[in-house]
Enzyme design. Sequence first.
Site, mmCIF file in Angstrom:
data_model
loop_
_atom_site.group_PDB
_atom_site.id
_atom_site.type_symbol
_atom_site.label_atom_id
_atom_site.label_comp_id
_atom_site.label_asym_id
_atom_site.label_seq_id
_atom_site.Cartn_x
_atom_site.Cartn_y
_atom_site.Cartn_z
ATOM 1 N N GLY A 102 -16.536 -54.230 42.997
ATOM 2 C CA GLY A 102 -15.109 -54.392 42.816
ATOM 3 C C GLY A 102 -14.300 -53.859 43.980
ATOM 4 N N HIS A 109 -14.752 -58.095 40.525
ATOM 5 C CA HIS A 109 -13.309 -58.148 40.306
ATOM 6 C C HIS A 109 -12.508 -57.560 41.460
ATOM 7 C CE1 HIS A 109 -13.268 -53.796 39.417
ATOM 8 N NE2 HIS A 109 -14.422 -54.032 38.806
ATOM 9 N N ASP A 110 -11.368 -58.177 41.720
ATOM 10 C CA ASP A 110 -10.380 -57.697 42.697
ATOM 11 C C ASP A 110 -10.897 -57.686 44.128
ATOM 12 O OD1 ASP A 110 -8.322 -56.925 40.634
ATOM 13 O OD2 ASP A 110 -9.930 -55.562 40.041
#
Length: 270
Positions: free
Chosen positions: A156, A138-139
């Site tokens: 992440g 994520h991100d």
Amino acid sequence: MFALPSALRVTRMRALVAASIHPLAHVDPEAKLGEGVVVGPFAVIERDVEIGDGCRIDAHAVIAAGSRLGRRNVVHSFVVLGGAPQDRRYAGEPTTLVVGDDNVFREHVTVHRGTGHGGGVTRIGSAGLFMVGVHVAHDAVVGDRVTLANGTLLAGHVVIEDHVVTGGHVAVAPFVRVGARSFLAGGSMVERDVPPFVIAEGNRARVRALNRVGLERSLVPLESRVALKRAFRALFVGDLPRAEALARLASDPDPFVRELVAFLHAPPRR
């Protein structure tokens, strides 16, 4: 008398006509497919998905809600793009995965969308090759023309800049930034930022050499390669303290040397 379909319905009907969808695939009625998209059997394309012209989604691949794919991407079997982030703070808020053009995602690649507290977006550039078993968390932000070999794991909030290449079974820790045109040798465990233009290797990874092959392959001019060799020796091999070497190189006329200096001056992202 039947009512005329809405403009949205007309657009949807045209997209379905232009795409080739296997009868055993599941494509949510709200998904938007561009011209020439090919969807194989048992593939799943969820709601709130946009897939650009010329993409190919192979059998058993999953494009999850919140995914935005550009043009001519190839998604092989058992890939999952846009899955929910593996983050305990994620509470189901709508987030996205944004993918550029001309990427190849090989079997069992997983790319998660962003989190609310992390900006909400995972971004993949264009012309990347993601080999079997790669994971992008994520991100993360991944640049253009990257090559991530089998089993590469990005945690992440990682940033992978343009033209980065990894060997197999590389792992990159959260918030780490990997500079442009660098090479991460196979098996490396990367817990610190990696400057551009270098080779990093080891557990935990350290800068080992200038990435001369990568610089040549990515069409860095010869004069800049010579300048980077000089700068690398000053920064990583010579006897000068790092701060003094950076100060001397700050006004270097070569733009690639200045990019290296700027990277090393940047504060940590954590």
